[in-house]
Write an enzyme that holds these catalytic residues in place. Structure first.
Site, mmCIF file in Angstrom:
data_model
loop_
_atom_site.group_PDB
_atom_site.id
_atom_site.type_symbol
_atom_site.label_atom_id
_atom_site.label_comp_id
_atom_site.label_asym_id
_atom_site.label_seq_id
_atom_site.Cartn_x
_atom_site.Cartn_y
_atom_site.Cartn_z
ATOM 1 N N CYS A 41 0.843 -1.202 0.000
ATOM 2 C CA CYS A 41 0.000 0.000 0.000
ATOM 3 C C CYS A 41 0.877 1.251 0.000
ATOM 4 O O CYS A 41 1.998 1.244 0.505
ATOM 5 C CB CYS A 41 -0.906 0.000 1.228
ATOM 6 S SG CYS A 41 -2.084 1.383 1.244
ATOM 7 N N ASP A 43 0.378 3.782 1.733
ATOM 8 C CA ASP A 43 0.321 4.375 3.069
ATOM 9 C C ASP A 43 1.724 4.719 3.592
ATOM 10 O O ASP A 43 2.618 3.882 3.571
ATOM 11 C CB ASP A 43 -0.356 3.365 4.018
ATOM 12 C CG ASP A 43 -0.740 3.980 5.349
ATOM 13 O OD1 ASP A 43 0.163 4.490 6.049
ATOM 14 O OD2 ASP A 43 -1.935 3.959 5.697
ATOM 15 N N ARG A 45 2.888 4.952 6.411
ATOM 16 C CA ARG A 45 3.354 4.220 7.598
ATOM 17 C C ARG A 45 3.852 2.813 7.283
ATOM 18 O O ARG A 45 4.379 2.121 8.143
ATOM 19 C CB ARG A 45 2.213 4.133 8.628
ATOM 20 C CG ARG A 45 1.686 5.479 9.068
ATOM 21 C CD ARG A 45 0.334 5.347 9.749
ATOM 22 N NE ARG A 45 -0.697 4.859 8.828
ATOM 23 C CZ ARG A 45 -1.951 4.572 9.187
ATOM 24 N NH1 ARG A 45 -2.330 4.717 10.431
ATOM 25 N NH2 ARG A 45 -2.823 4.147 8.282
ATOM 26 N N HIS A 97 -2.118 -4.086 5.039
ATOM 27 C CA HIS A 97 -1.841 -3.621 6.409
ATOM 28 C C HIS A 97 -3.146 -3.285 7.122
ATOM 29 O O HIS A 97 -4.093 -2.793 6.503
ATOM 30 C CB HIS A 97 -0.904 -2.405 6.393
ATOM 31 C CG HIS A 97 -1.523 -1.173 5.800
ATOM 32 N ND1 HIS A 97 -2.033 -0.150 6.576
ATOM 33 C CD2 HIS A 97 -1.746 -0.800 4.515
ATOM 34 C CE1 HIS A 97 -2.518 0.791 5.779
ATOM 35 N NE2 HIS A 97 -2.363 0.431 4.528
ATOM 36 N N CYS A 100 -5.924 0.162 7.052
ATOM 37 C CA CYS A 100 -5.763 0.647 5.679
ATOM 38 C C CYS A 100 -6.937 1.566 5.310
ATOM 39 O O CYS A 100 -8.096 1.141 5.303
ATOM 40 C CB CYS A 100 -5.686 -0.534 4.707
ATOM 41 S SG CYS A 100 -5.399 -0.020 2.994
HETATM 42 CO CO CO Z 1 -3.443 1.127 2.983
#
Ligand code: CO
Length: 208
Positions: A41, A43, A45, A97, A100
């Site tokens: 992803c 993302d 993090r 994750h 998400c």
């Molecule tokens: Co995500």
């Protein structure tokens, strides 16, 4: 954030690598032969190489919202083709994750414009596993399970491709489904037996 700081960080990083090996970048420039393709992803993090403890040259990376492998997405299909057919990776990882935002958005009914067709792929995962998901009363648990099932479905999308089918014939390429738990930092192997999952319908997607 002062973006100039990034260049300062870069100088320090270059020096830290050269302190260990003066030829580090010279060697890196010669080429790549990563054993892993990682699809994760976007993302901020979920930091791909960092969470796996790997560095430059060790993993070919593709990231998008909610680690999707849509059949008609030219971007992820090109990455998959290059990594599997040309770089000849031995492992393809789909890493989702918990927490998400993409999966969360797909569970809600808001109109998100250009994101709608992308998120619809996740809604298709929900529909495919609706019986199981609707039985989970607790919303957080249902959300986590959808994240896991989405990883499983994207692994199936990887396994369906002609590139992976061909690679299975000439070497032991493996498809893995993982989830990164942001709340603990731990990487969880979903232990998906992709062959067992895809064997049921392998004839449908077969390309000879
Ligand atoms: Co995500």
């Amino acid at each position: 954030m002062d973006v100039q700081q990034v260049f300062e960080n870069n100088k320090e990083w270059v020096q830290s690598k050269l302190d260990i090996d003066p030829k580090y970048f010279e060697e890196l420039a010669k080429g790549q032969q990563p054993p892993i393709l990682y699809i994760g992803c976007s993302d901020s993090r979920v930091s791909a190489e960092q969470l796996m403890g790997l560095g430059p040259g060790q993993v070919f990376v593709h990231r998008n919202i909610a680690n999707m492998v849509p059949n008609a997405d030219l971007n992820v299909m090109s990455v998959l083709n290059y990594a599997v057919a040309h770089l000849k990776v031995d492992h393809v990882v789909v890493c989702g994750h918990y927490y998400c935002g993409g999966v969360k958005a797909a569970m809600q009914s808001a109109d998100l414009g250009i994101l709608n067709p992308w998120l619809r792929n996740i809604r298709d995962v929900y529909r495919t596993h609706q019986d199981e998901l609707d039985k989970i009363a607790d919303e957080d648990s249902r959300y986590k399970r959808l994240i896991e099932l989405n990883v499983q479905e994207q692994c199936i999308n990887v396994a369906k491709t002609p590139e992976v089918q061909a690679a299975k014939k000439d070497r032991a390429i493996k498809v893995h489904g993982w989830v990164f738990d942001i709340g603990t930092g731990k990487l969880i192997d979903l232990n998906i037996d992709i062959d067992a999952v895809t064997d049921k319908f392998s004839d449908i997607y077969k390309i000879d």
